[in-house]
Design a protein around this motif. Structure first.
Motif, PDB file in Angstrom:
ATOM      1  N   LEU A 397       0.811  -1.212   0.000  1.00 42.87           N
ATOM      2  CA  LEU A 397       0.000   0.000   0.000  1.00 42.87           C
ATOM      3  C   LEU A 397       0.845   1.263   0.000  1.00 42.87           C
ATOM      4  O   LEU A 397       0.447   2.284  -0.580  1.00 42.87           O
ATOM      5  N   LEU A 398       2.003   1.213   0.641  1.00 44.75           N
ATOM      6  CA  LEU A 398       2.865   2.393   0.721  1.00 44.75           C
ATOM      7  C   LEU A 398       3.767   2.573  -0.503  1.00 44.75           C
ATOM      8  O   LEU A 398       4.267   3.675  -0.738  1.00 44.75           O
ATOM      9  N   ASN A 399       3.956   1.485  -1.283  1.00 41.92           N
ATOM     10  CA  ASN A 399       4.922   1.534  -2.383  1.00 41.92           C
ATOM     11  C   ASN A 399       4.357   0.958  -3.678  1.00 41.92           C
ATOM     12  O   ASN A 399       4.948   0.051  -4.274  1.00 41.92           O
ATOM     13  N   PRO A 400       3.224   1.460  -4.175  1.00 45.04           N
ATOM     14  CA  PRO A 400       2.693   0.927  -5.436  1.00 45.04           C
ATOM     15  C   PRO A 400       3.683   1.108  -6.570  1.00 45.04           C
ATOM     16  O   PRO A 400       4.308   2.167  -6.705  1.00 45.04           O
ATOM     17  N   GLY A 401       3.859   0.042  -7.348  1.00 44.59           N
ATOM     18  CA  GLY A 401       4.777   0.090  -8.472  1.00 44.59           C
ATOM     19  C   GLY A 401       6.209  -0.275  -8.134  1.00 44.59           C
ATOM     20  O   GLY A 401       7.027  -0.434  -9.049  1.00 44.59           O
ATOM     21  N   ALA A 402       6.535  -0.426  -6.846  1.00 43.03           N
ATOM     22  CA  ALA A 402       7.902  -0.760  -6.454  1.00 43.03           C
ATOM     23  C   ALA A 402       8.170  -2.239  -6.699  1.00 43.03           C
ATOM     24  O   ALA A 402       7.279  -3.087  -6.605  1.00 43.03           O
ATOM     25  N   ALA A 403       9.406  -2.572  -6.986  1.00 40.81           N
ATOM     26  CA  ALA A 403       9.807  -3.960  -7.207  1.00 40.81           C
ATOM     27  C   ALA A 403      10.134  -4.630  -5.881  1.00 40.81           C
ATOM     28  O   ALA A 403      10.597  -3.987  -4.932  1.00 40.81           O
ATOM     29  N   PHE A 404       9.879  -5.939  -5.823  1.00 40.15           N
ATOM     30  CA  PHE A 404      10.287  -6.710  -4.658  1.00 40.15           C
ATOM     31  C   PHE A 404      10.656  -8.117  -5.101  1.00 40.15           C
ATOM     32  O   PHE A 404      10.212  -8.597  -6.146  1.00 40.15           O
ATOM     33  N   ASP A 405      11.482  -8.788  -4.297  1.00 40.83           N
ATOM     34  CA  ASP A 405      11.928 -10.144  -4.583  1.00 40.83           C
ATOM     35  C   ASP A 405      11.043 -11.139  -3.853  1.00 40.83           C
ATOM     36  O   ASP A 405      10.566 -10.887  -2.740  1.00 40.83           O
ATOM     37  N   TYR A 406      10.864 -12.310  -4.497  1.00 35.34           N
ATOM     38  CA  TYR A 406      10.134 -13.404  -3.848  1.00 35.34           C
ATOM     39  C   TYR A 406      10.478 -14.711  -4.539  1.00 35.34           C
ATOM     40  O   TYR A 406      10.177 -14.884  -5.729  1.00 35.34           O
ATOM     41  N   ASP A 407      11.160 -15.588  -3.854  1.00 37.99           N
ATOM     42  CA  ASP A 407      11.440 -16.941  -4.317  1.00 37.99           C
ATOM     43  C   ASP A 407      11.999 -16.973  -5.743  1.00 37.99           C
ATOM     44  O   ASP A 407      11.525 -17.714  -6.601  1.00 37.99           O
ATOM     45  N   GLY A 408      12.986 -16.139  -5.984  1.00 42.23           N
ATOM     46  CA  GLY A 408      13.638 -16.116  -7.292  1.00 42.23           C
ATOM     47  C   GLY A 408      12.966 -15.257  -8.331  1.00 42.23           C
ATOM     48  O   GLY A 408      13.464 -15.143  -9.456  1.00 42.23           O
ATOM     49  N   GLN A 409      11.841 -14.643  -7.986  1.00 46.14           N
ATOM     50  CA  GLN A 409      11.118 -13.795  -8.929  1.00 46.14           C
ATOM     51  C   GLN A 409      11.306 -12.328  -8.554  1.00 46.14           C
ATOM     52  O   GLN A 409      11.435 -11.973  -7.386  1.00 46.14           O
ATOM     53  N   LYS A 410      11.282 -11.473  -9.537  1.00 45.99           N
ATOM     54  CA  LYS A 410      11.260 -10.029  -9.332  1.00 45.99           C
ATOM     55  C   LYS A 410       9.849  -9.562  -9.675  1.00 45.99           C
ATOM     56  O   LYS A 410       9.424  -9.598 -10.834  1.00 45.99           O
ATOM     57  N   LEU A 411       9.092  -9.158  -8.645  1.00 48.19           N
ATOM     58  CA  LEU A 411       7.686  -8.803  -8.795  1.00 48.19           C
ATOM     59  C   LEU A 411       7.483  -7.324  -8.511  1.00 48.19           C
ATOM     60  O   LEU A 411       8.389  -6.641  -8.026  1.00 48.19           O
ATOM     61  N   THR A 412       6.273  -6.841  -8.788  1.00 45.09           N
ATOM     62  CA  THR A 412       5.949  -5.428  -8.602  1.00 45.09           C
ATOM     63  C   THR A 412       4.698  -5.297  -7.753  1.00 45.09           C
ATOM     64  O   THR A 412       3.692  -5.996  -7.991  1.00 45.09           O
ATOM     65  N   TYR A 413       4.731  -4.402  -6.802  1.00 49.09           N
ATOM     66  CA  TYR A 413       3.548  -4.160  -5.975  1.00 49.09           C
ATOM     67  C   TYR A 413       2.461  -3.475  -6.789  1.00 49.09           C
ATOM     68  O   TYR A 413       2.722  -2.454  -7.456  1.00 49.09           O
ATOM     69  N   PRO A 414       1.237  -3.994  -6.767  1.00 52.61           N
ATOM     70  CA  PRO A 414       0.142  -3.364  -7.512  1.00 52.61           C
ATOM     71  C   PRO A 414      -0.319  -2.069  -6.832  1.00 52.61           C
ATOM     72  O   PRO A 414      -0.021  -1.818  -5.668  1.00 52.61           O
TER      73      PRO A 414
END
Length: 763
Positions: A397-414
């Motif tokens: 909620l605080l960082n829409p559009g920011a990238a984050f890592d998860y289990d080998g994936q590079k994902l983006t916060y909606p």
């Protein structure tokens, strides 16, 4: 004199029971076949008609007058009562606006699964089904607050979470075979007294007593003495919190150095030994992980660490890893290292031996599975692929559009515009509540279905009153409990409360999706539909298969159970080539090239000691253990009689060692203030040697109650430790919850004592 009450069957996450009325008093009695019933059942009588219940639909005044949009008035504003029709018209219009303007990917379905033991009135399933069928989907969360790290790391090195926790070692095996059980984080009965979907027989206490009477030794490795019951006659080892991985490495080094490890097992059943051995011996980093090295980190004598390793070698030894250890910084590491230690002992796959993740964590673990299914409400197809790890909601909620890592994936916060919460209270589950308040202020609309005025409901824009389990009919069933229960209605709904299903049906009607959501069934139609797979499976096995009417009249049926086959780990041990594990190599991975390839500095390619950054330091010299409560499930019915009776001076109880209390001038029963840079709360002190020196313990679940709601750093006067805990992921691998541990200071509170208003309805 009142006649004896007519008791009807019902079920809850903390036990099957029967309830009825004696005059105007609700009587609740546990199932007669439960050998160790849970006292939490006695939260029901007072909770049913408590002032904390939500009586009618409410809308936050600012949202009603100004319309949807970000607002820092959430949790501070007043509420306006409205009719059901107005509330549903407003909500349907807002759902349609967000869907049409931003798409279903702007909606977060933030529900947690502990709301009801029933198969149908399961709030998480209801809200997800509604969002899927009526709106096309939603952004979901994955994993759980309880097991966020373990659910991701276990499949990499051993097998799926369910296989390692639920289809593995049973309590019957412990009673018959185990010679030593080493429980990292303990096996506290307060945890195994609850189970999702209901539990009819609590067997953990008598199982540990029977195993101990046969000669099985139990070792409780925990900063809290009563993390194993008295019946286990356990030895208590209390390392510094969050140093269990170092302790296990010291044990592993002892096994290797003294030739006590099972080399044949490692060669046949494991991969990646060379890489791990190089780390263990110091060949790769210059630091040998000896018992002496471990002792300096975890605060136990080196001989104690080495001696425990020697005692486990050559015996039917079982390593158990509690959820608590992985709810901390680098929580993946103790989960993985416990599996490596068990592999070195060569016991994995043997009855009552090896490694069982979270045995004793909830009542379903250590039980046999039912041989017939119990259906669940289908949730439909989610058209949105985006997701977050469950404990990363504030980050999202605080960082829409920011990238984050998860289990080998590079994902983006909606970019979330609307949060829909039904079943669950993130002001219990989540960390750093002051940060979460800021996060909730960013959305356009927050919708909450609730039975009571939790802190989450107080921060909502639209609050819809729902029935509690005693006010509706359902079917109670769980995969590892043989009793299926007809959950009869015990009481009429409170105020204007309605079932989640009725609310979603009327919303779906307004959105033109009623038939898709209901499939033409009312509540009774769904209960019959959900019961039918069980009846059909019983008939196919040639067993008695009562009709739905017969089941409902009887109140319960007993289901057949599968034999105790040890699951995939037993099959792998007996035939490693024919029944390989579902890991990259088909074997137990003592190191993982896959994880190594991710390049995470906070989760390397083999289990490792990684020092926590949130350890005690100047200004926060004590460890805080924020563990699960004994008097309620999470925060449910904190206002109930059983939970309230265990508070002192109206506040949650914090335990502190006499040595730490004396230094601070704290006496038994004093009100104390716990604080760090993130926040502060009040609690009542209990001075006891049941916790390790340097550690204070305050359970979660006391409803968040800020002294001044206008203050962004307000003192919680009730004792919610999540104003203190740190909102960061376990690592970039799993992004799990780290709410079990943080560092604080404690002082005696000398100011004017503010009242507790957590259970008073808002203005």
């Amino acid at each position: 004199m009142n006649a004896p009450p007519r008791l009807k069957p019902h079920s809850s996450h903390w036990g099957v029971f029967r309830a009825g009325w004696q005059g105007d008093r609700l009587v609740v009695e546990p199932h007669p076949n439960d050998p160790d019933p849970n006292g939490i059942l006695q939260n029901f009588p007072e909770a049913l008609r408590h002032r904390a219940r939500v009586a009618q639909p409410m809308v936050r005044r600012g949202w009603l007058e100004k319309g949807p949009g970000p607002s820092d008035r959430r949790g501070r504003d007043t509420f306006v009562p409205v009719s059901w029709d107005k509330a549903l018209d407003l909500l349907a219009g807002e759902l349609a606006r967000v869907r049409d303007a931003h798409g279903p990917g702007a909606i977060f379905g933030g529900s947690y699964g502990w709301s009801s033991a029933g198969r149908f009135h399961h709030a998480q399933s209801q809200v997800h089904r509604f969002l899927n069928t009526a709106l096309g989907g939603y952004v979901k969360s994955v994993n759980s607050y309880s097991a966020g790290a373990s659910a991701v790391i276990l499949p990499h090195f051993l097998g799926p979470f369910e296989a390692v926790s639920r289809r593995n070692v049973t309590w019957d095996q412990v009673v018959a075979h185990s010679e030593i059980v080493v429980a990292f984080g303990g096996m506290a009965l307060k945890n195994s007294m609850v189970a999702s979907g209901g539990i009819s027989a609590h067997v953990e206490r008598r199982s540990m007593a029977a195993a101990a009477a046969r000669g099985c030794a139990f070792v409780n490795v925990s900063p809290v003495r009563d993390d194993l019951p008295e019946e286990a006659h356990a030895e208590w080892l209390a390392p510094v919190p969050n140093t269990d991985t170092a302790m296990m490495l010291g044990m592993a080094h002892t096994l290797l150095a003294e030739g006590l490890h099972d080399r044949a097992f490692i060669e046949r059943y494991c991969s990646g030994w060379a890489e791990f051995e190089a780390y263990l011996t110091g060949a790769s980093d210059g630091v040998a992980k000896t018992a002496e090295w471990a002792a300096a980190i975890c605060g136990l004598p080196a001989e104690t660490i080495a001696g425990l390793a020697r005692r486990m070698a050559g015996r039917r030894s079982l390593i158990v890893m509690a959820h608590s250890l992985q709810r901390a910084e680098h929580g993946e590491q103790p989960v993985w290292m416990a599996g490596v230690l068990a592999a070195m002992l060569g016991q994995i796959g043997l009855p009552g031996g090896g490694y069982n993740y979270a045995l004793g964590a909830i009542a379903h673990y250590g039980k046999r599975h039912n041989a017939v299914p119990a259906a669940a409400l289908p949730q439909g197809r989610n058209g949105v692929g985006a997701f977050i790890p469950v404990a990363r909601i504030s980050d999202m909620l605080l960082n829409p559009g920011a990238a984050f890592d998860y289990d080998g994936q590079k994902l983006t916060y909606p970019d979330i515009r609307l949060v829909y919460w039904a079943g669950g209270n993130p002001f219990h589950h989540h960390q750093d509540l002051n940060r979460m308040r800021r996060a909730f202020a960013t959305v356009d609309t927050l919708v909450v279905h609730e039975i009571a005025w939790t802190a989450t409901a107080r921060h909502a824009d639209i609050v819809l009153p729902t029935t509690m389990t005693l006010e509706r009919e359902d079917i109670g069933a769980a995969p590892t409990d043989p009793l299926m229960v007809a959950m009869h209605r015990i009481a009429e709904p409170f105020g204007q409360a309605r079932d989640d299903y009725a609310i979603f049906t009327d919303l779906a009607e307004r959105l033109g999706k009623r038939e898709a959501f209901t499939e033409g069934r009312d509540v009774q139609g769904w209960l019959r539909h959900l019961y039918e797979p069980t009846r059909k499976a019983l008939a196919e096995k040639g067993l008695p298969a009562p009709s739905f009417e017969e089941f409902w009249e009887a109140g319960e049926i007993t289901l057949p159970q599968d034999p105790d086959d040890g699951g995939i780990l037993r099959a792998f041990r007996e035939d490693p080539e024919g029944a390989p594990l579902p890991t990259r190599t088909g074997k137990i991975q003592l190191s993982s090239p896959t994880i190594a390839s991710f390049g995470y500095d906070d989760c390397p390619g083999h289990p490792a000691w990684l020092a926590p950054s949130d350890a005690p330091a100047e200004g926060r010299p004590l460890w805080l253990v924020a563990n699960q409560p004994a008097t309620r499930l999470h925060s449910q019915f904190d206002f109930g009689g059983h939970s309230s009776a265990m508070k002192r001076r109206g506040r949650e109880v914090m335990r502190i060692h006499p040595q730490d209390a004396a230094v601070r001038g704290i006496a038994e029963g004093d009100i104390v203030r716990l604080f760090n840079a993130r926040g502060a709360c009040l609690a009542t002190a209990a001075v006891t040697e049941e916790v390790r020196a340097g550690v204070v313990q305050l359970p979660t679940g006391a409803w968040y109650d800020p002294e001044d709601p206008e203050d962004d750093m307000a003192l919680c006067v009730h004792g919610n430790p999540n104003v203190l805990t740190r909102d960061v992921g376990t690592s970039r691998l799993a992004q799990g919850c780290t709410g079990q541990l943080t560092s604080v200071e404690v002082e005696r509170f000398t100011g004017n004592l503010p009242p507790v208003r957590a259970f008073d309805p808002p203005a």
